[in-house]
Design a protein around this motif. Structure first.
Motif, PDB file in Angstrom:
ATOM      1  N   PHE A 287      58.458   5.661  -4.360  1.00  0.00           N
ATOM      2  CA  PHE A 287      59.031   6.948  -4.742  1.00  0.00           C
ATOM      3  C   PHE A 287      60.535   6.732  -4.714  1.00  0.00           C
ATOM      4  CE2 PHE A 287      61.216  10.804  -3.309  1.00  0.00           C
ATOM      5  CZ  PHE A 287      60.890  11.648  -4.360  1.00  0.00           C
ATOM      6  N   ILE A 288      61.224   7.165  -5.757  1.00  0.00           N
ATOM      7  CA  ILE A 288      62.674   6.988  -5.835  1.00  0.00           C
ATOM      8  C   ILE A 288      63.312   8.279  -6.316  1.00  0.00           C
ATOM      9  CG2 ILE A 288      62.451   5.956  -8.121  1.00  0.00           C
ATOM     10  CD1 ILE A 288      65.000   4.369  -7.599  1.00  0.00           C
ATOM     11  N   ARG A 289      64.456   8.598  -5.730  1.00  0.00           N
ATOM     12  CA  ARG A 289      65.253   9.763  -6.138  1.00  0.00           C
ATOM     13  C   ARG A 289      66.705   9.458  -5.812  1.00  0.00           C
ATOM     14  NH1 ARG A 289      65.749  14.945  -2.943  1.00  0.00           N
ATOM     15  NH2 ARG A 289      67.836  14.492  -3.601  1.00  0.00           N
ATOM     16  N   PRO A 290      67.645  10.159  -6.440  1.00  0.00           N
ATOM     17  CA  PRO A 290      69.047   9.962  -6.058  1.00  0.00           C
ATOM     18  C   PRO A 290      69.248  10.358  -4.595  1.00  0.00           C
ATOM     19  CG  PRO A 290      68.884  11.213  -8.105  1.00  0.00           C
ATOM     20  CD  PRO A 290      67.507  11.128  -7.537  1.00  0.00           C
ATOM     21  N   ASN A 291      70.163   9.687  -3.909  1.00  0.00           N
ATOM     22  CA  ASN A 291      70.490  10.072  -2.533  1.00  0.00           C
ATOM     23  C   ASN A 291      71.127  11.455  -2.528  1.00  0.00           C
ATOM     24  OD1 ASN A 291      70.863   9.810   0.312  1.00  0.00           O
ATOM     25  ND2 ASN A 291      72.958   9.121  -0.033  1.00  0.00           N
ATOM     26  N   ASN A 292      71.932  11.743  -3.537  1.00  0.00           N
ATOM     27  CA  ASN A 292      72.553  13.070  -3.622  1.00  0.00           C
ATOM     28  C   ASN A 292      71.543  14.082  -4.148  1.00  0.00           C
ATOM     29  OD1 ASN A 292      72.721  13.464  -6.546  1.00  0.00           O
ATOM     30  ND2 ASN A 292      74.247  11.846  -6.541  1.00  0.00           N
ATOM     31  N   ASP A 293      71.896  15.336  -4.112  1.00  0.00           N
ATOM     32  CA  ASP A 293      70.949  16.399  -4.470  1.00  0.00           C
ATOM     33  C   ASP A 293      71.287  17.062  -5.801  1.00  0.00           C
ATOM     34  OD1 ASP A 293      68.556  17.669  -3.630  1.00  0.00           O
ATOM     35  OD2 ASP A 293      69.689  19.469  -3.130  1.00  0.00           O
TER      36      ASP A 293
ATOM     37  N   PRO B 280      57.875   4.613   0.437  1.00  0.00           N
ATOM     38  CA  PRO B 280      56.540   4.223  -0.030  1.00  0.00           C
ATOM     39  C   PRO B 280      55.830   5.416  -0.675  1.00  0.00           C
ATOM     40  CG  PRO B 280      56.887   3.545   2.256  1.00  0.00           C
ATOM     41  CD  PRO B 280      58.035   4.430   1.881  1.00  0.00           C
ATOM     42  N   ILE B 281      54.943   5.115  -1.601  1.00  0.00           N
ATOM     43  CA  ILE B 281      54.174   6.159  -2.286  1.00  0.00           C
ATOM     44  C   ILE B 281      53.182   6.789  -1.309  1.00  0.00           C
ATOM     45  CG2 ILE B 281      52.444   6.583  -4.082  1.00  0.00           C
ATOM     46  CD1 ILE B 281      53.888   4.470  -5.762  1.00  0.00           C
ATOM     47  N   LYS B 282      53.121   8.107  -1.342  1.00  0.00           N
ATOM     48  CA  LYS B 282      52.175   8.863  -0.521  1.00  0.00           C
ATOM     49  C   LYS B 282      51.417   9.825  -1.427  1.00  0.00           C
ATOM     50  CE  LYS B 282      55.082   8.800   3.588  1.00  0.00           C
ATOM     51  NZ  LYS B 282      56.266   8.127   3.098  1.00  0.00           N
ATOM     52  N   SER B 283      50.241  10.204  -1.003  1.00  0.00           N
ATOM     53  CA  SER B 283      49.454  11.173  -1.746  1.00  0.00           C
ATOM     54  C   SER B 283      49.780  12.570  -1.227  1.00  0.00           C
ATOM     55  CB  SER B 283      47.960  10.879  -1.561  1.00  0.00           C
ATOM     56  OG  SER B 283      47.199  11.836  -2.255  1.00  0.00           O
ATOM     57  N   ILE B 284      50.164  13.462  -2.121  1.00  0.00           N
ATOM     58  CA  ILE B 284      50.510  14.834  -1.746  1.00  0.00           C
ATOM     59  C   ILE B 284      49.543  15.774  -2.456  1.00  0.00           C
ATOM     60  CG2 ILE B 284      52.270  16.638  -1.840  1.00  0.00           C
ATOM     61  CD1 ILE B 284      54.369  14.420  -2.005  1.00  0.00           C
ATOM     62  N   GLN B 285      48.865  16.608  -1.691  1.00  0.00           N
ATOM     63  CA  GLN B 285      47.948  17.580  -2.279  1.00  0.00           C
ATOM     64  C   GLN B 285      48.698  18.835  -2.718  1.00  0.00           C
ATOM     65  OE1 GLN B 285      44.800  16.633  -2.880  1.00  0.00           O
ATOM     66  NE2 GLN B 285      45.438  14.703  -1.970  1.00  0.00           N
ATOM     67  N   LYS B 286      49.571  19.346  -1.842  1.00  0.00           N
ATOM     68  CA  LYS B 286      50.376  20.528  -2.139  1.00  0.00           C
ATOM     69  C   LYS B 286      51.692  20.404  -1.399  1.00  0.00           C
ATOM     70  CE  LYS B 286      46.505  23.625  -2.812  1.00  0.00           C
ATOM     71  NZ  LYS B 286      45.793  24.807  -2.383  1.00  0.00           N
ATOM     72  N   GLU B 287      52.714  21.014  -1.956  1.00  0.00           N
ATOM     73  CA  GLU B 287      54.022  21.011  -1.310  1.00  0.00           C
ATOM     74  C   GLU B 287      54.474  22.449  -1.133  1.00  0.00           C
ATOM     75  OE1 GLU B 287      58.660  19.638  -2.143  1.00  0.00           O
ATOM     76  OE2 GLU B 287      57.099  19.071  -3.548  1.00  0.00           O
ATOM     77  N   TRP B 288      54.925  22.762   0.054  1.00  0.00           N
ATOM     78  CA  TRP B 288      55.473  24.087   0.347  1.00  0.00           C
ATOM     79  C   TRP B 288      56.918  23.927   0.780  1.00  0.00           C
ATOM     80  CZ3 TRP B 288      53.002  28.705  -0.253  1.00  0.00           C
ATOM     81  CH2 TRP B 288      51.634  28.636  -0.529  1.00  0.00           C
TER      82      TRP B 288
END
Length: 180
Positions: free
Chosen positions: A114-120, A158-166
């Protein structure tokens, strides 16, 4: 008495009309703004009193230049994954992640991540990606295909499995809003 004015981006934001209706229903006024994507200047919007902006990254980055008060609830020094890691440690979902640059990640790229910018500020959206896809991304960034280069800091986990995000917003120890 001065009232709050919302400045709402009209182009590129799919829910601008709904946002304007919600602002009016709450008894506040709003003004439209059009944003030239990736520009460093904003059009002038005449306001008196406090302002809150709603729109794209370009609006968020450039609103402070207008001296609208308060304008933007954003602090680029604190809105970074690396800062959240220091503050929340094992309470973060991706507490096993790390910060590196795109260039350094290319030299030591995992097979999946999983990759994203460090900034928001959403230079790009967070994404699950494999090594082959990252190689293509790296090549495009290296050729100047983005507004950032290979020195951009990224958060990798690392990649994780997400069912739902709140997402829950806590003020004074109480949940004041949440969304799935």
């Amino acid at each position: 008495k001065m009232s709050l004015t919302w400045i709402i981006q009209q182009n590129l934001i799919s829910n601008a009309d709904k946002m304007a209706q919600a602002v009016e229903a709450a008894g506040s006024k709003w003004k439209p703004i059009e944003i030239i994507p990736f520009a460093d200047e904003l059009m002038d919007v005449e306001v008196d009193g406090p302002v809150i902006v709603y729109g794209s990254t370009t609006l968020i980055k450039n609103a402070p230049k207008k001296n609208w008060n308060p304008g933007v609830f954003f602090n680029p020094e604190n809105f970074k994954s690396s800062i959240w890691m220091k503050k929340y440690a094992s309470f973060m979902f991706n507490s096993d992640g790390y910060v590196t640059t795109i260039k350094d990640l290319q030299a030591n790229c995992p097979e999946g991540m999983f990759i994203r910018p460090n900034n928001d500020l959403k230079d790009f959206s967070g994404v699950r990606i494999n090594k082959e896809e990252f190689d293509k991304f790296f090549e495009s960034v290296s050729k100047g295909g983005f507004l950032f280069g290979t020195e951009l800091e990224v958060f990798v986990a690392p990649i994780k499995s997400i069912q739902k995000e709140w997402r829950c917003f806590i003020v004074d120890g109480k949940c004041v809003a949440s969304s799935q």
